[in-house]
Each structure stands twice: as structure tokens, then as C-alpha cells.
Design a protein around this motif. Structure first.
Motif, PDB file in Angstrom:
ATOM      1  N   VAL A 186       0.836  -1.203   0.000  1.00  0.00           N
ATOM      2  CA  VAL A 186       0.000   0.000   0.000  1.00  0.00           C
ATOM      3  C   VAL A 186       0.872   1.255   0.000  1.00  0.00           C
ATOM      4  O   VAL A 186       0.597   2.224  -0.711  1.00  0.00           O
ATOM      5  N   THR A 187       1.949   1.228   0.788  1.00  0.00           N
ATOM      6  CA  THR A 187       2.862   2.369   0.849  1.00  0.00           C
ATOM      7  C   THR A 187       3.480   2.640  -0.519  1.00  0.00           C
ATOM      8  O   THR A 187       3.535   3.794  -0.978  1.00  0.00           O
ATOM      9  N   ILE A 203      -8.513   3.423   1.192  1.00  0.00           N
ATOM     10  CA  ILE A 203      -8.138   3.393  -0.229  1.00  0.00           C
ATOM     11  C   ILE A 203      -9.378   3.513  -1.109  1.00  0.00           C
ATOM     12  O   ILE A 203      -9.378   4.208  -2.131  1.00  0.00           O
ATOM     13  N   GLY A 259       0.783   6.866  -6.437  1.00  0.00           N
ATOM     14  CA  GLY A 259      -0.358   7.771  -6.493  1.00  0.00           C
ATOM     15  C   GLY A 259       0.048   9.226  -6.337  1.00  0.00           C
ATOM     16  O   GLY A 259      -0.486  10.107  -7.019  1.00  0.00           O
ATOM     17  N   MET A 267      -7.857  -0.051   6.136  1.00  0.00           N
ATOM     18  CA  MET A 267      -7.126   0.442   4.966  1.00  0.00           C
ATOM     19  C   MET A 267      -7.938   0.277   3.692  1.00  0.00           C
ATOM     20  O   MET A 267      -7.837   1.094   2.763  1.00  0.00           O
ATOM     21  N   VAL A 272     -10.282   7.045  -1.268  1.00  0.00           N
ATOM     22  CA  VAL A 272      -9.340   7.783  -2.124  1.00  0.00           C
ATOM     23  C   VAL A 272      -9.712   7.604  -3.587  1.00  0.00           C
ATOM     24  O   VAL A 272      -9.730   8.572  -4.373  1.00  0.00           O
ATOM     25  N   VAL A 273     -10.000   6.385  -3.970  1.00  0.00           N
ATOM     26  CA  VAL A 273     -10.384   6.114  -5.360  1.00  0.00           C
ATOM     27  C   VAL A 273     -11.643   6.903  -5.732  1.00  0.00           C
ATOM     28  O   VAL A 273     -11.759   7.439  -6.844  1.00  0.00           O
ATOM     29  N   SER A 327     -12.179   9.828   4.072  1.00  0.00           N
ATOM     30  CA  SER A 327     -12.494   8.592   4.785  1.00  0.00           C
ATOM     31  C   SER A 327     -12.873   8.905   6.230  1.00  0.00           C
ATOM     32  O   SER A 327     -13.914   8.458   6.721  1.00  0.00           O
ATOM     33  N   PRO A 354      -3.140   7.403   2.738  1.00  0.00           N
ATOM     34  CA  PRO A 354      -2.806   5.972   2.696  1.00  0.00           C
ATOM     35  C   PRO A 354      -1.307   5.705   2.751  1.00  0.00           C
ATOM     36  O   PRO A 354      -0.886   4.653   3.265  1.00  0.00           O
ATOM     37  N   TRP A 393      -3.306  10.914  -2.030  1.00  0.00           N
ATOM     38  CA  TRP A 393      -2.674   9.645  -1.658  1.00  0.00           C
ATOM     39  C   TRP A 393      -1.758   9.774  -0.443  1.00  0.00           C
ATOM     40  O   TRP A 393      -1.097   8.804  -0.056  1.00  0.00           O
ATOM     41  N   SER A 429       0.908   3.969  -2.888  1.00  0.00           N
ATOM     42  CA  SER A 429       0.581   5.357  -2.558  1.00  0.00           C
ATOM     43  C   SER A 429       1.657   6.315  -3.059  1.00  0.00           C
ATOM     44  O   SER A 429       1.360   7.444  -3.466  1.00  0.00           O
ATOM     45  N   GLY A 473      -0.149   3.340   5.625  1.00  0.00           N
ATOM     46  CA  GLY A 473       0.493   2.108   5.186  1.00  0.00           C
ATOM     47  C   GLY A 473       1.842   1.908   5.855  1.00  0.00           C
ATOM     48  O   GLY A 473       2.152   0.823   6.355  1.00  0.00           O
TER      49      GLY A 473
END
Length: 307
Positions: free
Chosen positions: A21-22, A92, A28, A88, A95-96, A101, A45, A42, A25, A49
Motif C-alpha cells: 500500500v505504501t 483506499i 499515487g 485500509m 481515495v479512489v 475517509s 494511505p 494519496w 501510494s 500504510g
């Protein structure tokens, strides 16, 4: 890979997932120029992450040290991995969608997702407390390390709990605004902020003590390890008191709406007191070690002369 997962497979897999994820991101941040609440979309996250990857690895290692209630600790770690993954997934997913959140109740879907996050956060906190109890009952071969791990877990539990201070409505907030809760104190979220951390620079920010408290889990044991053979349970306890003082000071500063980078005289005096205490603990440890070495050398010399 099997060897890497051995300490606690669910937590280690969770840490691998958070590492992915990191990295995603980071991509991103490079390729997605959307801004949300004053930050690249991003950025959240990425921070979560990285923090959760470290958290999972640390807990997995600590659980290998348990001597009692091992099964209870294993299941608590597994639930933490599941709860963290669910949290998480929401972050995410939002974010999408280009949505907030945390604290977002703007639509029925946003509100349900925020409610789900609240459940995962509380679950993680409770399971962390269970692991803290399990390790409190563990017998450690190294007493100093045992104290550091127990107290690090305890302060980390406090740091996690500080996140709940962000959830009540901030002044002027209501359901119609679509947001209930805030990171910042005295200023709206999304204003001027520090590079890398994203913490507010014009008001208080509860993420500061939240972050510092959570990572007591790593910092306190690492500080004790850094002293090697000089480490003692008293040193671990003294360093923890200093760290707890810092955590209390940062919480007080944030609640007064004061930026981390602009402390007033009272905050500065508090920081001086914490630094003085910590320095005194370290100095006392070093002096004690030198005295012990001198005594041992003298005793050895006397034995040689007698021989």
C-alpha cells in the motif's frame, strides 16, 4: 517467504500488504494530482500504510516472546491484522472515489464506511490491550527489555486512544456540513501544514500526540536496546516516564490549539522539564555503569595482589 512469515503469519502478511500500500501510494502521489482537504489525496494511505507496516512487524516480533496465554495473543494479533486491513480498504476505497475517509458523513454510503472504520479502530484498540496484558504476564530473560516492551505497549495503547479525541464535533460542525470530527484544534482541517507530516501549522493538531504515542511501541524498546549491557529496568522505566511526559505535553499543546512549531512559554518550559528528566536518567545510568566497572576493576586488582 515462509521463514519471514514465521513470527506471526497473519501480522506479517498484513505488514507485507501495508508495505505494498505504501509503494502504491507513492505512485499515487506521482501520477495523481488530486488534492483533498489541503493534501495530495494519496498522502493519507501512504502514512497509514507505513505506520501499520511497522506496527504489524513489531507486534509479530513481540508475540514470539510470550510465555503465557500464547493462543490468546495469537488470536488478538490475527484480529488486529483483519481490522487493520478492513480500515485500509475503506481509506483506499474513499481515495479512489475522491472522498474523505475520516469523519465523513456526507452521504449514507460515506457514513456507513465511517461507521465501519470506527468499529475497526475500536477492535484494534481492544486487541492491542489484550496483547499488552499477555506480555505483561510474560517472563522475560532480559528484565530491562521486558519493562521496555510492557511500557511501550501501554503508552502505545494510550496513543491509539488519543485518536478518539478527534471524533467529537468540532465547533461549528453539524450533520448538514457532512463532516463530524477533526484533526485540528482551533482551525479547520486542510489549512497550512508541515511538509512530510501534514500537521497543522496555524493551530493545534491531535495527530501529533496520536503519532508519538503509537510509536512508543518501537521507540522505547529501541532506546533501551541502544544502551546494550548498560540497560536496566530502572533505565527503561525512567525513559518511559520521560516519553510519557512528552506525550502529555504534546496532547496539552494540541488541545490548546497551539501549533507544534510555535510553542508558548509554558510549553517550552514543559519541554525543558521533560528533556532535563530524560537527560538525568541517562546520566545516572552512565555514572552507575562506570562506578560498577571501576569497582570490578579494583576488586580484580586486589585479587591479583593477594595471589
Amino acid at each position: 517467504m515462509t521463514r519471514f512469515l514465521r513470527p506471526h503469519p497473519p501480522l506479517m502478511l498484513f505488514s507485507l500488504l501495508m508495505t505494498a500500500v505504501t509503494l502504491a501510494s507513492l505512485g499515487g502521489l506521482i501520477f495523481d494530482d488530486r488534492i483533498l482537504v489541503g493534501s495530495p489525496i494519496w498522502f493519507k494511505p501512504l502514512k497509514f500504510g507505513l505506520s501499520l507496516a511497522l506496527y504489524g512487524v513489531t507486534l509479530a516480533w513481540m508475540l514470539t516472546l510470550t510465555t503465557r496465554l500464547r493462543r490468546v495473543g495469537w488470536w488478538a494479533g490475527t484480529v488486529i491484522a483483519l481490522a487493520g486491513t478492513a480500515e485500509m480498504a475503506v481509506i483506499i476505497g474513499q481515495v479512489v472515489r475522491g472522498r474523505r475517509s475520516h469523519f465523513n458523513v456526507a452521504t449514507p454510503l460515506d457514513e456507513r464506511l465511517w461507521d465501519l472504520m470506527a468499529v475497526t479502530i475500536v477492535t484494534l484498540w481492544v486487541m492491542h490491550a489484550v496483547i499488552a496484558v499477555v506480555l505483561a504476564l510474560t517472563r522475560f530473560a532480559d528484565p530491562a527489555a521486558g519493562v521496555a516492551i510492557r511500557l511501550g505497549l501501554l503508552l502505545s495503547l494510550v496513543g491509539l486512544g488519543l485518536g478518539f479525541l478527534m471524533t467529537p464535533p468540532a465547533p461549528g460542525q453539524d450533520d448538514d456540513g457532512g463532516v463530524i470530527g477533526a484533526h485540528s484544534v482551533g482551525v479547520p482541517d486542510g489549512g497550512p501544514q508541515m511538509a512530510l507530516t501534514g500537521w497543522a501549522t496555524t493551530g493545534g493538531d491531535l495527530r501529533v500526540p496520536h503519532f508519538v504515542g503509537i510509536h512508543a511501541l518501537q521507540v522505547i524498546p529501541l532506546l533501551v536496546v541502544a544502551f546494550g549491557r548498560r540497560a536496566t529496568p530502572k533505565l527503561a522505566g525512567g525513559l518511559t516516564i520521560g516519553y510519557a511526559g512528552l506525550l502529555a505535553l504534546l496532547t496539552w499543546q494540541a488541545l490548546r490549539g497551539q501549533p507544534l512549531t510555535r510553542p508558548d512559554l509554558l510549553t517550552a518550559l514543559g519541554a525543558l522539564a521533560v528533556a532535563t528528566w530524560t537527560g538525568a536518567v541517562i546520566a545516572k545510568t552512565l555514572r552507575s555503569t562506570e562506578t560498577t566497572k571501576t569497582t570490578d576493576t579494583t576488586d580484580h586488582a586486589k585479587e591479583v595482589v593477594r595471589a
